[in-house]
Design an enzyme around this catalytic site. Structure first.
Site, PDB file in Angstrom:
ATOM      1  N   HIS A  57      43.325  50.526  -9.938  1.00  0.00           N
ATOM      2  CA  HIS A  57      42.300  49.516  -9.704  1.00  0.00           C
ATOM      3  C   HIS A  57      41.416  49.315 -10.952  1.00  0.00           C
ATOM      4  CE1 HIS A  57      38.105  48.612  -8.336  1.00  0.00           C
ATOM      5  NE2 HIS A  57      38.731  47.586  -7.796  1.00  0.00           N
ATOM      6  N   GLU A 107      43.249  47.268 -13.406  1.00  0.00           N
ATOM      7  CA  GLU A 107      43.209  45.862 -12.979  1.00  0.00           C
ATOM      8  C   GLU A 107      41.942  45.181 -13.517  1.00  0.00           C
ATOM      9  OE1 GLU A 107      40.991  43.767  -9.855  1.00  0.00           O
ATOM     10  OE2 GLU A 107      42.253  45.130  -8.692  1.00  0.00           O
ATOM     11  N   HIS A 108      40.790  45.838 -13.354  1.00  0.00           N
ATOM     12  CA  HIS A 108      39.542  45.263 -13.871  1.00  0.00           C
ATOM     13  C   HIS A 108      39.620  45.050 -15.388  1.00  0.00           C
ATOM     14  CE1 HIS A 108      36.098  45.628 -10.834  1.00  0.00           C
ATOM     15  NE2 HIS A 108      37.200  45.764 -10.133  1.00  0.00           N
ATOM     16  N   GLU A 116      30.988  48.514  -6.643  1.00  0.00           N
ATOM     17  CA  GLU A 116      32.042  48.049  -5.729  1.00  0.00           C
ATOM     18  C   GLU A 116      32.315  49.141  -4.685  1.00  0.00           C
ATOM     19  OE1 GLU A 116      35.694  46.940  -7.679  1.00  0.00           O
ATOM     20  OE2 GLU A 116      36.567  46.116  -5.842  1.00  0.00           O
TER      21      GLU A 116
END
Lengths: 429, 425
Positions: free
Chosen positions: A67, A70-71, A142
């Site tokens: 993840h 991905e950012h 997040e």
């Protein structure tokens, strides 16, 4: 370029495997204004332990790294890739799941340029220590946002009760602590291992001319150099078929308790069409008993054990699978107890011809409705493709199912040691 | 760009909107009932769709009604309540598979319309009211829904912001109803409310899909006819900001929710509405916006920081999820971004790019059946009907100066912060 024609659905998909191994699928929808493109790697949060390319020894990377990567792919040395899409009036996004990381855009003009930006930014990483540090604050917020969401906590808590060792039990974004350990070198290691074109799928659906689009993609890929396709060596811990905790709970500041009943599914033996059949049968059986037309739903609702928030889902993927039923309840203990009993009762249940026809019709209708969305087609086609299933086979497979299949499934589905109950209880203080 | 193909027919007691398109494998039917937003009867209005979807005289219980829908190839039936400015709109939606994609040759669409009609106009009646068992159970369900809004912190913070900001205005009313009204609602009283809604609300029916127009017109007359259809639009009140209101509330949360409410004094149909769209795009509407770039990318304070505007009431809302200790910093960064907008601190290029994004968004929305219906309904009730190409021309004409003027028209009204028990403010 190969043409896959699906008569009944009136759809046509163009397929080609590039020289570097990238698989490309195009679905032309000239009646739509929009085009949707999604570039997916078969790599997600569960792929934590693997042998990096060119190395002999296995490594285990920090939780949440897929993840995090991905950012960070959006950030380049000189710019943020969001702005590249913005300049074309397009919108971009990305997501990470247990088994996939996907980058996507949607646009109504300059489609070719958008496809090129998508391919180019994903295939050109730039990670620096500084930008990795900066991202930690954003991702921490997040994670905090999810920490305050009771639905997410109950979903994940159930999975954590089902699994002993398997990394499916690790939160996709990791924890505020685990992400602190991530370095730029870790990101490159994961990138090089999992973002080779041969581990990726591009799906574009919408308003464009397929031949020209395929040419553009081919040229783009041929202009780039990649090492030969590596064999990816992933490793997962031994996972028992029994659940980790039969009962577990957390406290949160919620107004109403939540109770979830989880079933650990054994997917090790399933591949391709078998997996699809299992997914369809479990979902049709759940619909039959636990949707608003079902006898179990009716009983639970009348007894005030559940309300409108009651939901169920089955997710089967490479390496793991689960079914989760539940929602808000004023009597969470009684609800969990009764749902567990009901699941056990399924063993001796049988569905009539007439009722099964109704469930097949319902499933067909659900599928057709979903096909209105190009996002659904592109996501789901990619997902099924990595599992060896063709999305448009869903319809013939539903039609082929019989009451015998359903009864057989009912008989063997639920095993005593494969059920967990997880509750979110209102905070007592 | 085929928004103009809408066929609008003034029928007996309703307006029928037929939208033929080949985009979908289904046919979507939406019935919208509109009445002025007011405190009296609001909980009845929230409860009603729940009750109507449970049983009809023909299908007297949930299982029977749901089974009938399933047999029609899983026809989907749903409803929702929303505010359109200071009007309260209840929408009933049905989505049916287009027969052309099925192997059977059954008249699915007509059967589905018949069922839709039953749900709306022939609900199960017991004595002079609805079925008491259903009403009692649905009251519990609604109570539950009202109580649990607090569990979704983003919606809760938004609701609290509206409670404070629009305290004296109908807009602050909760479309999901109020707990204190529950004891008074009987099956008979609810039925009375239902009758007044059926008789007095403004009704619009949309049918969209690959369909035969004359067939739709014929069957619609069989199923939707009422005595009359009178427009009952309630024009939203406009309140000037006197002073900025700052509110801090504390709950058990990990993340603080910073929500800020501004007044734009611009509504759908106004000449400067297009400038507001571009303003919002540059300020907080997209990932390229000032809020995203500064609160998130530059200062790493949040995962999300964005703005949106309410078209009928003239509000602009900013929302962000931050660490409780970062309140002052996040707030001042947001205020600085608004100042920058007022000072014209953005480029011509950004204006052009944002126009493209807004147009892209509009076109994408119209690819979706419910999205297109919402756009058309929006226009209809604002009396600002316009084909899509004209709409797009207006967006294209917005200049940097227009956006600056818009920014200077916007006024901060309320800053709301939902934070942890021990966190800073």
């Amino acid at each position: 370029m190969e043409e896959l024609v699906y008569q009944q659905m009136k759809e046509k998909v163009y397929k080609e495997t590039m020289d570097n191994g990238l698989q490309v699928f195009l679905l032309s929808k000239p009646e739509m204004a929009k085009t949707f493109g999604i570039f997916t790697t078969n790599y997600g949060s569960i792929d934590q332990t693997f042998t990096p390319i060119g190395k002999d020894e296995k490594v285990t990377v920090p939780e949440g790294i897929a993840h995090f990567l991905e950012h960070k792919l959006f950030e380049k040395e000189d710019r943020d890739v969001f702005q590249d899409f913005t300049k074309l009036g397009a919108s971009a996004n990305a997501f990470t799941s247990f088994t996939k990381t996907a980058y996507l855009f949607s646009a109504t003009s300059q489609i070719e340029k958008n496809v090129e930006i998508l391919l180019n930014f994903v295939q050109d990483p730039y990670f620096s220590e500084e930008s990795v540090e900066k991202e930690k604050g954003i991702i921490a917020q997040e994670i905090r946002m999810y920490d305050d969401q009771p639905d997410w906590r109950s979903f994940f808590g159930t999975i954590q009760s089902l699994y002993h060792e398997h990394p499916v039990k690790v939160d996709i974004a990791g924890t505020v602590d685990s992400i602190q350990k991530i370095t730029k070198d870790d990101l490159y290691t994961c990138y090089e291992t999992f973002y080779h074109p041969s581990n990726m799928v591009l799906f574009v659906a919408g308003n464009f001319e397929p031949e020209a689009m395929m040419n553009l993609i081919r040229e783009n890929q041929n202009s780039k150099e990649f090492p030969p396709a590596p064999e990816i060596n992933r490793s997962y811990p031994e996972e028992p078929t029994s659940v980790y905790k039969a009962e577990n709970s957390i406290e949160m500041p919620v107004t109403t308790a939540k109770a979830m009943v989880g079933v650990k599914e054994n997917v090790s033996e399933l591949s391709g069409k078998e997996l699809l059949r299992a997914e369809l049968l479990s979902s049709m059986i759940l619909d039959y008993y636990f949707s608003k037309s079902g006898k179990f739903y009716e009983e639970l609702y009348k007894e005030d054990l559940i309300d409108d928030s009651f939901q169920y889902e089955t997710e089967l993927d490479r390496q793991f699978g689960f079914t989760i039923l539940g929602g808000d309840s004023r009597k969470p203990d009684a609800m969990a107890k009764r749902v567990k009993e009901m699941l056990h009762e399924l063993k001796v249940e049988s569905i009539s011809e007439e009722d099964f026809t109704r469930m097949k019709r319902k499933k067909i209708g659900q599928f057709m409705r979903a096909l209105n969305s190009m996002e659904f087609i592109a996501n789901q086609f990619t997902h099924y493709h990595t599992l060896g299933v063709d999305l448009f086979d869903v319809l013939p497979v539903i039609e082929s199912l019989t009451t015998k299949d359903a009864d057989e499934y009912l008989k063997h589905w639920i095993k005593d040691e494969a059920i967990s109950v997880f509750q979110v209880k209102p905070q007592t203080t | 760009m085929k928004i103009t193909e809408e066929k609008l027919l003034n029928k007996q007691g309703y307006r029928l909107h037929i939208l033929p398109t080949k985009k979908y494998k289904t046919i979507t039917i939406v019935a919208k009932f509109k009445a002025p937003l007011k405190r009296e009867g609001i909980t009845e209005r929230a409860l009603l769709p729940h009750v109507l979807q449970k049983a009809t005289n023909e299908h007297p219980n949930v299982r029977s009604l749901q089974s009938a829908l399933e047999n029609l190839y899983g026809t989907a039936l749903s409803s929702d309540g929303s505010k359109k400015g200071e009007n309260h709109v209840i929408s009933f939606r049905m989505e049916v598979v287009n027969e052309a994609y099925l192997n059977d040759q059954e008249p699915i669409l007509e059967e589905a319309l018949k069922l839709f009609n039953e749900v709306l106009f022939d609900p199960k009646k017991v004595g002079e009211g609805f079925d008491p068992e259903i009403v009692n159970r649905e009251k519990q369900t609604l109570e539950q829904k009202i109580t649990s809004i607090k569990d979704d912190k983003m919606s809760y913070a938004n609701m609290r912001l509206m409670d404070h900001m629009c305290e004296e205005e109908p807009y602050a009313l909760h479309v999901h109803g109020y707990l204190e009204d529950m004891p008074e609602i009987t099956p008979e009283k609810l039925y009375e409310y239902y009758q007044s809604m059926i008789a007095g609300d403004m009704l619009d029916v949309y049918v969209i899909g690959d369909l035969d127009e004359s067939f739709i017109e014929k069957v619609a007359d069989d199923y939707f006819t009422r005595d009359q259809n009178e427009d009952n639009d309630q024009v939203s009140t406009i309140k000037k900001v006197k002073q900025v209101n700052e509110v801090v509330e504390r709950e058990e949360v990990n993340q603080g929710k910073l929500h800020m409410g501004y007044r734009t004094y611009t509504k759908f149909g106004d000449d400067d509405y297009y400038a507001l769209q571009i303003f919002n795009g540059i300020f907080g509407g997209f990932p390229s916006s000032k809020l995203f770039m500064n609160v998130r990318e530059k200062h790493s304070l949040a995962y999300y920081a964005a703005s949106r505007f309410e078209s009928h009431k003239g509000l602009l809302l900013v929302f962000s999820g931050i660490d409780p200790k970062d309140y002052d910093q996040a707030k001042s960064i947001i205020l600085e971004q608004m100042e920058a907008m007022k000072n014209g601190d953005f480029s011509e290029e950004q204006v052009e790019e944002t126009k493209q994004q807004v147009i892209n968004q509009l076109q994408e929305t119209m690819d979706n059946a419910n999205g297109l219906i919402e756009v058309l309904y929006h226009q209809m009730i604002s009396g600002a009907e316009m084909p899509a190409n004209e709409l797009i021309d207006h967006i294209k004409k917005v200049s940097k100066q227009d956006v600056i003027e818009m920014a200077n028209k916007i006024e901060l009204d309320t800053v709301y912060f939902l934070t942890s028990k021990e966190g800073g403010e």
